[in-house]
Each structure stands twice: as structure tokens, then as C-alpha cells.
Motif scaffolding. Sequence first.
Motif, PDB file in Angstrom:
ATOM      1  N   PRO A 159      23.449  54.225  26.811  1.00 26.38           N
ATOM      2  CA  PRO A 159      22.392  54.121  25.803  1.00 26.38           C
ATOM      3  C   PRO A 159      21.039  53.703  26.398  1.00 26.38           C
ATOM      4  O   PRO A 159      20.986  53.043  27.433  1.00 26.38           O
ATOM      5  CB  PRO A 159      22.918  53.014  24.900  1.00 26.38           C
ATOM      6  CG  PRO A 159      23.688  52.133  25.834  1.00 26.38           C
ATOM      7  CD  PRO A 159      24.251  53.005  26.921  1.00 26.38           C
ATOM      8  N   GLN A 160      19.991  54.085  25.699  1.00 26.61           N
ATOM      9  CA  GLN A 160      18.634  53.670  26.070  1.00 26.61           C
ATOM     10  C   GLN A 160      18.125  52.642  25.056  1.00 26.61           C
ATOM     11  O   GLN A 160      18.650  52.568  23.952  1.00 26.61           O
ATOM     12  CB  GLN A 160      17.688  54.874  26.050  1.00 26.61           C
ATOM     13  CG  GLN A 160      18.155  56.028  26.913  1.00 26.61           C
ATOM     14  CD  GLN A 160      18.368  55.623  28.361  1.00 26.61           C
ATOM     15  OE1 GLN A 160      17.525  55.001  28.977  1.00 26.61           O
ATOM     16  NE2 GLN A 160      19.554  55.942  28.900  1.00 26.61           N
ATOM     17  N   SER A 161      17.105  51.895  25.425  1.00 22.45           N
ATOM     18  CA  SER A 161      16.526  50.929  24.495  1.00 22.45           C
ATOM     19  C   SER A 161      15.982  51.668  23.270  1.00 22.45           C
ATOM     20  O   SER A 161      15.349  52.704  23.401  1.00 22.45           O
ATOM     21  CB  SER A 161      15.405  50.149  25.179  1.00 22.45           C
ATOM     22  OG  SER A 161      14.887  49.195  24.283  1.00 22.45           O
ATOM     23  N   GLY A 162      16.259  51.127  22.096  1.00 24.20           N
ATOM     24  CA  GLY A 162      15.771  51.730  20.860  1.00 24.20           C
ATOM     25  C   GLY A 162      16.668  52.814  20.305  1.00 24.20           C
ATOM     26  O   GLY A 162      16.442  53.309  19.199  1.00 24.20           O
ATOM     27  N   GLU A 163      17.690  53.167  21.035  1.00 21.99           N
ATOM     28  CA  GLU A 163      18.568  54.262  20.615  1.00 21.99           C
ATOM     29  C   GLU A 163      19.483  53.831  19.467  1.00 21.99           C
ATOM     30  O   GLU A 163      19.931  52.695  19.396  1.00 21.99           O
ATOM     31  CB  GLU A 163      19.411  54.702  21.827  1.00 21.99           C
ATOM     32  CG  GLU A 163      20.281  55.908  21.555  1.00 21.99           C
ATOM     33  CD  GLU A 163      20.991  56.407  22.830  1.00 21.99           C
ATOM     34  OE1 GLU A 163      20.476  56.168  23.952  1.00 21.99           O
ATOM     35  OE2 GLU A 163      22.062  57.029  22.681  1.00 21.99           O
ATOM     36  N   LEU A 164      19.748  54.774  18.569  1.00 23.14           N
ATOM     37  CA  LEU A 164      20.720  54.550  17.500  1.00 23.14           C
ATOM     38  C   LEU A 164      22.135  54.662  18.078  1.00 23.14           C
ATOM     39  O   LEU A 164      22.442  55.618  18.792  1.00 23.14           O
ATOM     40  CB  LEU A 164      20.526  55.610  16.412  1.00 23.14           C
ATOM     41  CG  LEU A 164      21.635  55.706  15.348  1.00 23.14           C
ATOM     42  CD1 LEU A 164      21.641  54.474  14.446  1.00 23.14           C
ATOM     43  CD2 LEU A 164      21.464  56.984  14.518  1.00 23.14           C
ATOM     44  N   VAL A 165      22.970  53.674  17.786  1.00 27.14           N
ATOM     45  CA  VAL A 165      24.375  53.763  18.199  1.00 27.14           C
ATOM     46  C   VAL A 165      25.287  53.430  17.014  1.00 27.14           C
ATOM     47  O   VAL A 165      24.849  52.852  16.017  1.00 27.14           O
ATOM     48  CB  VAL A 165      24.710  52.797  19.378  1.00 27.14           C
ATOM     49  CG1 VAL A 165      24.090  53.282  20.676  1.00 27.14           C
ATOM     50  CG2 VAL A 165      24.294  51.368  19.059  1.00 27.14           C
ATOM     51  N   PHE A 166      26.535  53.815  17.159  1.00 29.58           N
ATOM     52  CA  PHE A 166      27.553  53.570  16.129  1.00 29.58           C
ATOM     53  C   PHE A 166      28.701  52.782  16.728  1.00 29.58           C
ATOM     54  O   PHE A 166      29.005  52.930  17.905  1.00 29.58           O
ATOM     55  CB  PHE A 166      28.091  54.904  15.601  1.00 29.58           C
ATOM     56  CG  PHE A 166      27.031  55.781  15.040  1.00 29.58           C
ATOM     57  CD1 PHE A 166      26.735  55.749  13.686  1.00 29.58           C
ATOM     58  CD2 PHE A 166      26.293  56.637  15.868  1.00 29.58           C
ATOM     59  CE1 PHE A 166      25.733  56.544  13.169  1.00 29.58           C
ATOM     60  CE2 PHE A 166      25.294  57.435  15.353  1.00 29.58           C
ATOM     61  CZ  PHE A 166      25.008  57.395  14.004  1.00 29.58           C
ATOM     62  N   VAL A 167      29.314  51.975  15.895  1.00 27.32           N
ATOM     63  CA  VAL A 167      30.525  51.277  16.334  1.00 27.32           C
ATOM     64  C   VAL A 167      31.628  51.636  15.348  1.00 27.32           C
ATOM     65  O   VAL A 167      31.475  51.430  14.141  1.00 27.32           O
ATOM     66  CB  VAL A 167      30.313  49.748  16.346  1.00 27.32           C
ATOM     67  CG1 VAL A 167      31.604  49.035  16.754  1.00 27.32           C
ATOM     68  CG2 VAL A 167      29.182  49.365  17.282  1.00 27.32           C
ATOM     69  N   THR A 168      32.712  52.220  15.877  1.00 26.74           N
ATOM     70  CA  THR A 168      33.860  52.450  14.996  1.00 26.74           C
ATOM     71  C   THR A 168      34.950  51.478  15.418  1.00 26.74           C
ATOM     72  O   THR A 168      35.246  51.360  16.598  1.00 26.74           O
ATOM     73  CB  THR A 168      34.415  53.879  15.108  1.00 26.74           C
ATOM     74  OG1 THR A 168      34.953  54.067  16.415  1.00 26.74           O
ATOM     75  CG2 THR A 168      33.347  54.910  14.830  1.00 26.74           C
TER      76      THR A 168
END
Lengths: 696, 696
Positions: B242-251
Motif C-alpha cells: 500500500p501507499q500513503s493515502g490509499e484506500l484499503v479493506f480488511v476482511t
Amino acid sequence: MRYTRAALALVLVGGWFPMAHSDEGMWLLNDPPRQLLKERHQFDLTDPWLKNAMLASVRLNSGGSGGFVSPDGLFVTNHHVAADSLQKLSAAGRDLLRDGFYADARDKELKCPDQEINVLQDIADVTKEVNAAVKPEMTAAEAFAARRAVMGRIEKESLDKTGLRSDVVTLYNGGLYHLYRYKKYTDVRLVFAPEKQIASFGGDVDNFEYPRMNLDVTFFRAYENGQPAKTPHFLKWSQVGPQSGELVFVTGHPGTTQRLETLARLKHRRDELLPYTLYRLRTLEAALKQYGEQSPECARQAATDLHSVANARKAFSGQLQGLLDPNIMEQKQAAERDLLLGAARAAEPKGRSAFDDAMNALAKVEAVQAKLRGFEKAHALVETGHAFFSPLFGIARHCVRMGDELPKKSADRLREYRDSNLESLKYQLFSPAPLYPELERAKLTASLTFLAENLGGEHDLVKLALAGKNPAARAEELTAGTKLFAPAERKRLVEGGAQAVAESKDPLIQLARAIDAEARKLRARYENEVEEPERQAYAALAAVRFMTYGSTVAPDATFTLRLAFGTVQGYEVGGEKLNFHTTFGEAFEKSAKLGGAEPFDLPKRWLDGKDKLDLKTPFNFVSTADTIGGNSGSPVLNRAGELVGINFDRNRHGLVRNFVYTDVQARHIAVHSKAVLEALRKLYPAAPLVKELVRQ
Amino acid sequence: MRYTRAALALVLVGGWFPMAHSDEGMWLLNDPPRQLLKERHQFDLTDPWLKNAMLASVRLNSGGSGGFVSPDGLFVTNHHVAADSLQKLSAAGRDLLRDGFYADARDKELKCPDQEINVLQDIADVTKEVNAAVKPEMTAAEAFAARRAVMGRIEKESLDKTGLRSDVVTLYNGGLYHLYRYKKYTDVRLVFAPEKQIASFGGDVDNFEYPRMNLDVTFFRAYENGQPAKTPHFLKWSQVGPQSGELVFVTGHPGTTQRLETLARLKHRRDELLPYTLYRLRTLEAALKQYGEQSPECARQAATDLHSVANARKAFSGQLQGLLDPNIMEQKQAAERDLLLGAARAAEPKGRSAFDDAMNALAKVEAVQAKLRGFEKAHALVETGHAFFSPLFGIARHCVRMGDELPKKSADRLREYRDSNLESLKYQLFSPAPLYPELERAKLTASLTFLAENLGGEHDLVKLALAGKNPAARAEELTAGTKLFAPAERKRLVEGGAQAVAESKDPLIQLARAIDAEARKLRARYENEVEEPERQAYAALAAVRFMTYGSTVAPDATFTLRLAFGTVQGYEVGGEKLNFHTTFGEAFEKSAKLGGAEPFDLPKRWLDGKDKLDLKTPFNFVSTADTIGGNSGSPVLNRAGELVGINFDRNRHGLVRNFVYTDVQARHIAVHSKAVLEALRKLYPAAPLVKELVRQ
């Protein structure tokens, strides 16, 4: 009648019976067990023997015992008793507690920042004088105040007359009052300490266990006027040590026992006080371990606190197991029944009134426990200070209270501020010993949290203490904002009195002020609803006991000088016979077996020097003598009055000795006098110290 | 009206407001936050994306999450989630938990003795069916039984129809009931684990802290019919991360949160439940540490218990600090007021009844807390089993209860013995995983003592449990006398049913039998006086909330699959800016700075291989996504659905997320996907594993 009691006793297990029939007893120096020693051990306790033992025995006010071992003020105690001073003499990068210390010349001996030792000079019975001040028509509060006042006056007069530290000691929980006069030394210097690894080899794991292999000794020297103190009464260091079956004595300062407490009080202890205490200690232990794990320097800072807390946790755990043991509670119940029987069977009318007195007294103590439940935790948290586990808070409170108390007459002050105690108090208060802000913050966070856990977030005292923050934030605010780390600021506040305190913006001073009214209220309740009624009840029970058994029962321990005696002997656990002493060799074997993993690691000096040592040298030994916490560092003497050991612990079977004496497996544990000489001779560059010990 | 609510919100700090206005939310997979993702992150959550994420997400029944990362059943989770299996695969002299493991060929992969994983296949709303079974005229006990019966029936029918593990899940504390169907794997094999030193570098000290440098990963493979499972839905391993500011998801499977609990319940938690819990955890932690300190082998035996207990202690401590923070309690109070306001302002008559419903429900929950105080500890100790902290007791109880329960109809049994759960239960019960008598004895001593500390020595339950001994002696008797260490004996008792149990002389079976009547009574009280009334009250509150806010509030966590999303970004603490990721280099720097002292020691492999590593490789990173305990091992995904990290912790600011979401400083912490590849490539002989991860 004696027969009846004896017959009753036979049906019961163990050592509950209140007449000493074993090596039980922490005896008063002014009422020593001469008869018993003659009967049981064919030993004639002479006045010169007793006098030398008394004048050679040392009380360390940081909590422990010791003994002079040369005419030049040299005394020995335990490393774990010395730990407080060793820690205070250390700093980042210089860890005397861990690494040890030796001064090979007098001018290298290190002055402890706040160590005070006391040497008992004489004892006077002042029971009549104290009791005369308390009139039957007085309320509990009046009685408490009157007693405090008369005790303060006796102490002040004695101090003025003799220049000696003078303390009135309450014995038998109120049965007797004795005046103890001490010679005081405040210039105490460190001479020798071994590495912690060998001083407490096995650490917390082996604490209260036997077999044991600990060089738990440290040497200090008392100074007067900048010169080594003259101590003509000292203990000759035995180069032989004790043999199996030998009679030995322990002189020292057992802290507290509860053997004469009533069953109701012991149940309260079991169900209320001990659970609370263990909850508290485990909380602090967790906090201190977590703090220490952050870095080696943090571990160093937290070391002595952690040791005290872990040691207490283990001791109180053993006490709780004891009180949860139905056998022990049955013994206590039988003892109480027996006291009543004894009273009832005395000749009329003495018997009738003694019986009634005892019944009333038992009921009174029971009633006190019920009241206590309502405010005991609040009292412990806020007045005793469990909510503020930091010397900083104690300092702040003293500053605040001295402002209020010192203008009063000595006899009317809270007892710790009486004139005869002020010098010692200030010595502690203005101590330059280092304090570490981050450690204090961690301790305050834990204890403020513990406060909230116990009283709940809505409790007024919690709100007062937390001042609108959570415990972590509040602890940060207190430690970041206080100037009390500096002794000069403490002095300024004490000298400035109430006004300086009132003007102070120091958050810790403000905290101590904010809760003081409530804390004093709790203290007054405790004094008037617990201490005074219990003292009166126990005085009545003591009178019945004297009438029934005479003075064949020693009073409970009071951190004053006592004489115990016992027999050097091993014991059996689970079919295994444990020898009365261990050897140097066993330390090396155990360490090797456990891969040298902490806490069973040995100092490099010992590993490197193993070949030089006689591995058969006796290391630690056990005897049946009656000891308890506070006896740490006590000299162990033989018939000739020579030092054959330094007591440092008791085994886990001895943990119930707070409540009952037993010698089936219970033992105290001492460092063998030969072990000290062998280690000093072969491993440490300490020839002058050895010479001083054995020159006599 | 929306305006009014929004205006109210503005005057309050933080994220209390029940309408998601941030990255808050552990969303249901069948009600995902599509709208929010579009509005806040311009992300279009497609069905295929969601389906792949769901079918690639794994629940480990030992407590944690994971994700498939190859089509051949390979999945990744945390080392600390795997610890339970690593410990069970270890023995004296073979410590996989400490030393790590790698199977370079399929036939070397090690089968875990009792690991079960579940993969969610679909969800169905069964609220109507469940609620229809409960009639308004029913008593609490009848309602509880009816609900349990209908849930059991739904599950049984689903199991029979689909062959899938079927669980009815209670959402919004009773607002909704959903049926979750899982594919279950019980043949789970260990592929790779790193050394504990690097998996949890910093240990307890750095747990819940950031910056962090942990390789907290372990790989397992699911098998079916002796072959690697076919898992066509898996997560592609990102070689970029991931990059800074990136949208991520946690399942993953967040365990429990309390965000929708009422203020009265939270106060109860703060003043009763959390203090009790911390008292318990610190007691166990002290006992486990003491046990472990005895020898390296003891330390090995106690390692996983100690980690769980210390981890829980730290998490609950953070929760308590949160609830003692007046700001947080004010937020909760404001949220409650807001819900009432919202209900009141709805159009008549809906508003009037909603307002009344909410007021009544709040009062009902408050009344429950008052009742609970009277028996909560006894229930926790004896029914939940805190008094018997050993898997042995759990085993004994299951043997005893299965004898009584299995003859009943499935719907009438205690819920854990319903047909649809039996297979999983027996898999655990008959596990051949090793148990260590001395460790179990120490744990039982501590917990039996804790029982007595809490209820007092005179309490009937204490007397029943201790059977005339003190806790230490009783624990010794129980562990020395039981045969339940052997799975065959457990099987014999379960198969022999009530008669075999009644005839058993096993002291643990007899203990479980002796207290069962009282334990069941306490359970019934808990169900009827707490669970059922709370469920009804929360159902009413949920209805008001739906009416007022719609489904913009996710339900509290229930250890079922949820989707969270967040933004990768660093944060500031005390003026210091913390980068969104750490690097390998920082681990070496920190270790060196602290002299390599435990827990900041690095594995030899890492020290030796340092030069091979690109020290700038990102190691751990943080995002604002909403996670909690149970999310450990959760895959962190990017917009493309690729795995960019493995969540393993949250920082201390995130500990209050049980009660309120905040993203000012609170972050979850994940292992960077590049870190895993770099370590596997350079330090471990794990080329085939790397190939399996990046072949796609």
C-alpha cells in the motif's frame, strides 16, 4: 485443670496451643524465655549474653535486621535488605544492586542517602502510665487521643532526658506498652555487596523455598562524627558455623504476626484483606514488570520495587493458602475455645468475669470487622496511600500535613509528626535518593487505575483524585508537573509551612491537599472504630490470657527486637529428606541443570572462580527458630553468642507462621558463616574485610 | 431534522455520532457500505470483488482470521494466531513456537491436532423466523428457551440440507438474526512460521504500540481428503503493497465490540466487570510467569497461555482507561440523548412510541445491571469457569454435561451441545494436543485461589470446589488423580454417557459433577435475568435506531465475517509524526539501541543475514480501518482485491475502539506484503513458498 487443657491439646494437630511447647516464640528481650531454654535445651541464658546480643543487634529502618561484627561499626545484613540503599547509590550505567560493590579502604565506603539504623539500649514498662491516661468513661475517640497524647509525652520526655530515639511500643495488641530507647546512626556506609545473581540465586522462583544457595549478605559500617562508630558489643564471626541438632538463636526485628488475632479477624483477613492485598500486589507487579521490560535501564530502575512487591505477593499468597486451610482455621477455633474454657474454669469470681470479658472482647472484635468492611478499601487507598503508589505522593502528603500539624502541640499531632519522630522523618523526606519520573508515572498510573477499579468511576474520591482525566493522563500530569523530585523544594515547603503549601501550584501538593479532608476522616474512622475498640478488646483478651497461661506466650511481632531460638535440622518433603545445609556445589549443579537461564544464572566471577572454591562449603542452613518478615538480616547465634549465620528467608511451609507456629516442615533459612568467609577469601578481592571479621 | 442531528454532532468531539461519517464500521457482507465507499472513496464495490473477498477469508476457530493466498489451500494468518497450533505441535526439545518452522515439501507439512477453519459461503436473514417463535406473553425463561429452540432448529435444518456448518448469529444484540453457513476444514497443516523473536519483536512491551517491526505471519494449508484443498477464490499477493493515502479493506472476524451498549451497561463494565477481569488476568499472569521462570522448559509450556493472558490484560487495561476517560463517557451519554431526541422528533405516533420504547429499553438494561451485580462473579467463576483455569476442567465439564444433554432433543439442549455443533465440539474435546500436569496444577492453584479470594472462604461454592483442602492442595489432588489427560478416557466417558460419568472416580469429573447443579442455576439466572431481557431491550433500541438512522450503523462485532475499510496514513503523537510504515532497518536499530535485550532481541538468522536484506523494505504499516481483537490475521486488501498486508494489531489509541471509533490517532497495524516476500526470499530457505505466493 492443666491436665484438661493438655488433654484437649492432644486431640488437635500441630502447634496451635498457646503455651509454648516447642521452639515457638519471638520473645521480648526484657522477658526472655530463660526457663524454657533451660528445660528444652539445657541452656542458661545469662545477662551478659543477652546484653551483648541486644547491643550488637541492628534495626535498619528501611525494613530489616542486622548485627555488628566488629568493634568498628561494621555490620552485616541481607543483600535484599540492603537493596534499597544499593539502588539509591546506583544510577544509569552504575548498577551496584546488580553488580555488587567492595570498598577496600575506609575512605571508599559509600554513604547511603537515607539509611537509618537503630540499636536498642533499654526497655521500660510504661503500661500503667499509658492505661492511666485512658478513663473508662471516655468515648473511643477520646480514648484514642488520650492514649496518643500520653505515648507522645512519654517519648518526648525520654528523648529530652536521654537524647535517644524513644518509641512506645504496643504489645499484645494493647495488652502492654513498653518504651524502647535506641541509639540511632544516620551515617551508614556501604562496605561490601555481592552480585545480585548470587545474592538471590533463583530469584522469585526460589524465594521462600529450600534447598537454597544464596549469598544474601551485605556489609555496612555505621559512622559517628565522620568516624567509624565504636561498637564494643559485637558478634564474633564463627569460622565453624552450626552443626545439625545445635541450638541457635535469632535476634532481630520480626515485622508483624497475627497469632493472637481472633478467628473473626482472621476470617476478615482471609475473605477481605488478603484478597484485596493480593489484587493490589499483582497489579503493581504487572505494572513494574511491564515497565522494566522496556529496556535494561528501565529494569534497573524498577528492580527494588519489583522485588518488594513480588516478595510480598509470595508471602501473602502463602498466608492466604494458610487461612484457606481448614486445619489451620480449626486450630485457631480450638485455641479460642480453649481460652474461654481456661477462663471459665478459673476460681470464682475471677473466672466468671474473665469468661465474660473474653466473650465480650471476641464479640467486639467481630463487630469491628463488620464495620471495617464498609470503609476498609477507601481507607487503604486514600489514607494508607495505595491509590498513589509513589514516594512522590508520600512526600507531598508530608509537606501538606506538616504545614497543618507542626504548629500544634506534639501530643496532639498525628502520631508520625510527634517531636520524637521528626528528625528521622525529615531525614527520609529530604533524602537526595534518585527518583525516576517515568517509573513514578507508571506506578501512579497503575495505582490510580487500581483506585478506580476498587471504588468505581462515580466515587467522589476517584473523581477527586483523577480530576477529570483518566488514570494514565492524570499520572502524566502529576509527574510532569511536580517539582518534588528536588529535595530543596520539599525543604522549602516544609519550612514555609501551611502558607507555602497553600500557595503551591504543584499538582501533587494540590492532590494531597484536595484529598486530605477525606483522608483524615477515614483515618479518624479507622482509629476510632477499629484501632481503639480492637486495642481495648485485645487488652481484655491479653489479661485473660495472662491469668490463664501466665507470660508463656510471646506477643505478636511489632518490628522491635526479639529473641527466638531453634534447632538446626533438616526436614522431609514428599518423602525426600532435605539436609540441614546446602553447599556451594549445589548452586553450580542447579544452574547447569537449568542451562544457566535467569534467574538461575551465576555471576561470571563465580563461574570463572569455581575451581578455587571448596564446593563442599556449607552455603545455606535451616533451623526451627521462629522468624517472620523483618527478621531478614538477623544474626543467627550459637550458645557462645557467636554469629554462625545470617537469616534471610523462611521456607514456604513457614509462610503460615503469621498465624500458627509449626516446626514439622517450617524452617527459617540462613547464610552459613563459613560460606561468607570462603566466598570472600576465594572470589572477592576483600582481604581486609575478611581480616576484620576474623581478627578477634 | 437531519440538520438538527448534524448540528448536535458538531458540538461534540470525536467519532461518537452513530451515523458513519468516517471510516468507521465492521460491515456485514450481506449489507456492505457501497454508498459510503462511493461517496468517501469513489470506490465501486462490485459483487465479484465482494464474493472473492468472502470466499478467500478464513476464520480460525482458535480465535483469529486469515486469507487464502493460493488456489491450493494455502492461507496466511498471524504468528500469534497460529501460536496455539505451534505450541501444540511442540514438545520438550522441539519448540516450533520459538524457533519457527518451514516445510519445503507438501509431505512435510505438519497436521495441527485440533485446528478448525471456517469459510463463509452465504448469509440468510432469519430474523422473522426467530422472532415469530417468541410470543409476547412468554416469561423470560420461556422466551429464552423458545429462541434457543428455533435457532437450533434452523441450524439443524440447514446442516442437514447443505452439509455446511450453520450458525444463527445474533446481531445488534438482538436486533437481527442471520444464518451463516460455512465450509469447514479440520485438516489444517503448518507450512511456515518464523521465529517468535521476529514475529513478536518487542513482545508485551510493544504489543498495542506503534511504530512496530513484527513479522507476525504464519502460513498453513487446508487439506481435504488428504489432498491440498482446492481454493479457487484466493487473494493475489501484492508485490507492491500500500501507499500513503490509499484506500484499503480488511476482511476478518472481529470478536466483540460494545459500541451499541447503553451507558448503564458501560458503567457496569467500568466499575464491575473490567476490574474483576483485570484482577483475574493479573492473577493468572503472575501465576504463569512464576511457573515459566522455573526453567526454560516451564517457560516453553506456559508460553501461549502467558501470551493470551498478557494480551488480554493489555487490551482490557486500555478499555478501562477509555471508560475512565470522562470525554468518552460524555460521548456515549450524548449518543444516547441523541437517539432519544431522534426518536422523539419522528412523526407522530411513530415518534411517541419509539421514544417510549427507547426509554423503557434503557431502563431495562439499567435494571439488568443492578441484578447482575448480585451473581455476576459467581456466574463467571463457576459457570464460565474462571475458578478452574485449565482445559482439563472444560473437558471434565463437557463429559459430565454431554451425559445429561445428549439424550435430550437437540433443540432443548444447552446451546453448545446442539447437533449442528457436535462435530466441532468433539474435534476439540478429543484433541491429542499435549497438556502438562505441572502447568495445569499451577493454573488450577491460581484460579481456585482466585475463586476463594472473590467469594470468601465460607461460601458454599468455595467449599464445594475446595472439598476440605486449601487451593494448592486441592489443585494437586485434581491434577495428580485425573485420567483426562488421555483423549481415550474422554471418549470413553462421552460414549459411556451419564452412567460412565456417574461411575467415574476421576476427581475432576467428580468436581464438575459436584458443582453442576449450582453452575446450571447460575447459568439459568444469567440467561433469564440478563441475556433475554437485554436481548429484548437491545432489539427495541435497534428498532428505534433503524427508524432514526436507517442501517448506517454496523452491528457490534460477533466473531463473524465483516468488511472494514480505511485509509493508509501515519499520525502524530506528542508532536512526533509517525510514518505510515516502518522498515526492516528500524528493527535492527531498535534492537541495537536496547542492547539486544529481551524482548528486543533478534533471531540469529536475522542478525547473520542483515546484509542480505534491503533495510528500506517496508515492514509494518497502519490504516484507519475499523478492527478489533479477532481481526488478527485479517487480510488487508487494495482496490484490486489484492493482499497488501496482514493485520496483526492496533495501537494503544485504538484500544477504546470497543466503545467508540476514532481515527485521530487510532490505527490498526499490518505486516506489509513486501516485508513477507523480502524476508522469505533473503533469510529463509523458502523458495517454493515464495513461488506459490507470486506465481499468479
